[in-house]
Enzyme design. Structure first.
Site, PDB file in Angstrom:
ATOM      1  N   ARG A 175       0.810  -1.230   0.000  1.00  0.00           N
ATOM      2  CA  ARG A 175       0.000   0.000   0.000  1.00  0.00           C
ATOM      3  C   ARG A 175       0.840   1.276   0.000  1.00  0.00           C
ATOM      4  NH1 ARG A 175      -3.469  -2.689   3.735  1.00  0.00           N
ATOM      5  NH2 ARG A 175      -5.292  -3.460   2.625  1.00  0.00           N
ATOM      6  N   LYS A 203       2.330  11.267 -11.065  1.00  0.00           N
ATOM      7  CA  LYS A 203       1.618  10.267 -11.878  1.00  0.00           C
ATOM      8  C   LYS A 203       2.498   9.041 -12.024  1.00  0.00           C
ATOM      9  CE  LYS A 203      -1.313  13.012 -14.921  1.00  0.00           C
ATOM     10  NZ  LYS A 203      -1.537  13.363 -16.329  1.00  0.00           N
ATOM     11  N   GLU A 241       9.052  18.963 -24.551  1.00  0.00           N
ATOM     12  CA  GLU A 241       8.323  19.445 -23.354  1.00  0.00           C
ATOM     13  C   GLU A 241       8.891  20.788 -22.883  1.00  0.00           C
ATOM     14  OE1 GLU A 241       5.621  17.902 -22.408  1.00  0.00           O
ATOM     15  OE2 GLU A 241       5.883  15.868 -23.197  1.00  0.00           O
ATOM     16  N   LYS A 263       6.294  22.997 -13.802  1.00  0.00           N
ATOM     17  CA  LYS A 263       5.430  21.819 -13.640  1.00  0.00           C
ATOM     18  C   LYS A 263       5.009  21.680 -12.181  1.00  0.00           C
ATOM     19  CE  LYS A 263       3.984  17.398 -14.648  1.00  0.00           C
ATOM     20  NZ  LYS A 263       4.201  16.150 -15.337  1.00  0.00           N
ATOM     21  N   GLU A 307      -5.575  16.773 -11.466  1.00  0.00           N
ATOM     22  CA  GLU A 307      -5.909  17.110 -12.840  1.00  0.00           C
ATOM     23  C   GLU A 307      -7.384  17.402 -13.044  1.00  0.00           C
ATOM     24  OE1 GLU A 307      -4.740  14.172 -15.858  1.00  0.00           O
ATOM     25  OE2 GLU A 307      -3.629  15.815 -16.745  1.00  0.00           O
ATOM     26  N   ARG A 321      -4.167  21.928 -14.547  1.00  0.00           N
ATOM     27  CA  ARG A 321      -3.117  21.033 -15.020  1.00  0.00           C
ATOM     28  C   ARG A 321      -3.272  20.698 -16.493  1.00  0.00           C
ATOM     29  NH1 ARG A 321      -0.691  16.221 -11.204  1.00  0.00           N
ATOM     30  NH2 ARG A 321       0.532  15.147 -12.760  1.00  0.00           N
ATOM     31  N   ASN A 333      -1.159  19.927 -21.296  1.00  0.00           N
ATOM     32  CA  ASN A 333      -1.499  19.109 -22.453  1.00  0.00           C
ATOM     33  C   ASN A 333      -1.399  19.863 -23.774  1.00  0.00           C
ATOM     34  OD1 ASN A 333      -1.906  16.495 -21.953  1.00  0.00           O
ATOM     35  ND2 ASN A 333      -4.095  16.517 -22.421  1.00  0.00           N
ATOM     36  N   HIS A 363      -1.141  12.880 -29.355  1.00  0.00           N
ATOM     37  CA  HIS A 363      -1.593  11.521 -29.040  1.00  0.00           C
ATOM     38  C   HIS A 363      -2.107  10.818 -30.293  1.00  0.00           C
ATOM     39  CE1 HIS A 363      -2.103  12.838 -24.585  1.00  0.00           C
ATOM     40  NE2 HIS A 363      -0.885  12.422 -24.853  1.00  0.00           N
ATOM     41  N   HIS A 390       7.874  10.840 -28.306  1.00  0.00           N
ATOM     42  CA  HIS A 390       6.822  11.676 -27.735  1.00  0.00           C
ATOM     43  C   HIS A 390       7.126  13.163 -27.969  1.00  0.00           C
ATOM     44  CE1 HIS A 390       3.627  12.915 -25.086  1.00  0.00           C
ATOM     45  NE2 HIS A 390       4.475  13.606 -24.354  1.00  0.00           N
TER      46      HIS A 390
END
Ligand code: ADP
Ligand code: ZN
Length: 363
Positions: free
Chosen positions: A123, A145, A187, A229, A239, A243, A247, A254, A267
Site C-alpha cells: 500500500r 503520476k 516538453e 510543472k 488534474e 493542469r 497538455n 496523441h 513523444h
C-alpha cells in the site's frame, strides 16, 4: 550549488525536487538522514545500470546492508503488467518493510513503472526518483503520476503517488543519446509556449543540437521547467482543471503517436508537431501567435508525418483521447505567448485546418 524546488499540495506529501550536477553526496545525506540503512529497493533502467553500476549506482548501493535490485529493459513495452508483476514479486520475496525506500533511477518508462510498484506494494513504500532523461527531469518525475499501459490504451492502470524526493542530476544527460535530448526538448519548448516565453530565448542560446555538455545555463533551464510543472501540479494535483494546460500540443500528439505506432514515434517529436497544429488553431480562433517560436527549433526534429488517414479521420481520432469529455474536442490553445487556455471546439473545420497545417510542414 544545486537548486531546490518545493512541491506542496493539499493531496500529496510535500517534497523537494533538487536540480543540480553531481548530486551523489546530497542523495547520500538525504538517504542517511531519512531511512534506516538496512535495506533498499533499486529499480534501474537497464542502460543506465550498464553505464553507472560501478560508479554512481554503486556509491548509493554501498550505503545499505542489503539492496534488492530490479533492472528494467528499455522501451515503452516495459510499462506492462508482466514487468510490474516481476518487480512486485522480487520486492515481496525479499521481505521488505513498508518503510523500505524504493529508489527509481531511469527515464520516464522506469519512473512510471517503478513509481507504480512503489505506490502499490504494501500500500505504498517511500519513493525516491532519480530521473536520468531530460524528459523525466522536466516532466514525468514531477507531479505524482505513476502507471503502466494496458492493451486498451496507454497509462490506463496507475495511481497518483508522490515521491518523498526527486533528484535531477544533469550528470546523467552526458550519456543520454542525442535523440532523447530532442525528445525532452519537446516538453521544454512547451513550457516556453504555455508559461514562460523567456525559455524560448534561453534555448536559442544553448547548443541544443550538439552533444550535451553541462553548464549552469542548462541547469537553470531544467530547474525553471521543473518549477513550472511543480507549481501547476501544486494547484491541481488530481488534474481537474489548471493542469490540463500541460497538455498543450498533446491532443494532436496523441493521435500522431497512435497512427505512427508508439514504438516508432518519439513523444517529444509528436508534441512538437502537435504544438505546430495548436499554434495554427489558436490563430484560426483569432489570436496572434508567431509560429517562429516553434520554427526556430524545426531542425531538431527530422521525422515525417504523412498519414494515410484524412484530416477528418485524424480529427475523429481526437475524440478517443482519454481527456476528451462529453464527445466534444477540448484543445489547449494560446491566447498570447505564455498564456494557455482550454477551449471546447464545436466547429471541427478549424481542427481539420490545423491538421492540414501540420501535414503540410512535416509530410
Ligand atoms: P523517456 O524518459 O523519454 O520517457 P525512456 O525511459 O524510455 O523515455 O528513456 C529513453 C531511453 O534513454 C531509453 O532507451 C533509456 O534506456 C535511455 N536512457 C535514459 N537515461 C539515460 C542516460 N542517462 N544515459 C543513457 N541512456 C539513458
Ligand atoms: Zn508530454
Amino acid at each position: 550549488m544545486s537548486k531546490r524546488i518545493q512541491l506542496n499540495t493539499n493531496y500529496s506529501k510535500d517534497h523537494q525536487i533538487v536540480v543540480g550536477y553531481k548530486l551523489e553526496d546530497e542523495i547520500i545525506s538525504f538517504l542517511s538522514d531519512n531511512f534506516s540503512l538496512k535495506k533498499a529497493v533499486f529499480i534501474v533502467d537497464e542502460n543506465v545500470l550498464g553505464l553507472y553500476q560501478n560508479s554512481y549506482i554503486s556509491s548509493l548501493k554501498v550505503l545499505f546492508d542489503e539492496v534488492v535490485l530490479c533492472s528494467v529493459p528499455e522501451g515503452e513495452q516495459s510499462k506492462s503488467l508482466s514487468q510490474y508483476t516481476d518487480i512486485v514479486d522480487t520486492i515481496l520475496k525479499s521481505k521488505v518493510e513498508r518503510s523500505t525506500p524504493v529508489i527509481v533511477i531511469g527515464g520516464g518508462v522506469t519512473g512510471d513503472l517503478g513509481g507504480f510498484a512503489a505506490a502499490s506494494t504494501l500500500r505504498g513504500m517511500p519513493l525516491i526518483h532519480i530521473p536520468t532523461s531530460l524528459l523525466a527531469m522536466v516532466d514525468s518525475s514531477i507531479g505524482g503520476k505513476t502507471g503502466i499501459n494496458h492493451s486498451v490504451g496507454k497509462n490506463l492502470i496507475g495511481a497518483f503517488y508522490s515521491p518523498v524526493a526527486v533528484f535531477a542530476d544533469l550528470q546523467f544527460l552526458e550519456t543520454l543519446p542525442q535523440k532523447e535530448i530532442a525528445n525532452g526538448l519537446g516538453e521544454v519548448i512547451k513550457y516556453g509556449m504555455i508559461s514562460t516565453p523567456s525559455i524560448i530565448e534561453d534555448l536559442e542560446k544553448l547548443p541544443i543540437s550538439k552533444p550535451f555538455v553541462y553548464s549552469k545555463d542548462w541547469e537553470h533551464l531544467v530547474a525553471i521547467c521543473a518549477k513550472i510543472k511543480a507549481d501547476i501540479v501544486a494547484k491541481d494535483f488530481k488534474e481537474s482543471g489548471l493542469r490540463e494546460i500541460l497538455n498543450f500540443g498533446h491532443t494532436f500528439a496523441h493521435v500522431i503517436e497512435r497512427v505512427c505506432g508508439y514504438e516508432n514515434s518519439s513523444h517529444g517529436e509528436a508534441v512538437f508537431m502537435g504544438m505546430w497544429g495548436a499554434v495554427k488553431l489558436s490563430n484560426l480562433l483569432g489570436f496572434n501567435i508567431d509560429i517562429a517560436n516553434l520554427s526556430v527549433f524545426r531542425a531538431l526534429y527530422t521525422s515525417k508525418f504523412d498519414p494515410e488517414e484524412s484530416v477528418a479521420e485524424l480529427t475523429e481520432l481526437m475524440l478517443h483521447d482519454k481527456k476528451v469529455k462529453d464527445g466534444s474536442i477540448k484543445v489547449i490553445m494560446l491566447e498570447k505567448p505564455g498564456v494557455a487556455r482550454s477551449r471546447i471546439i464545436q466547429d471541427v473545420s478549424v481542427i481539420q485546418e490545423s491538421w492540414k497545417f501540420i501535414i503540410e510542414e512535416f509530410k
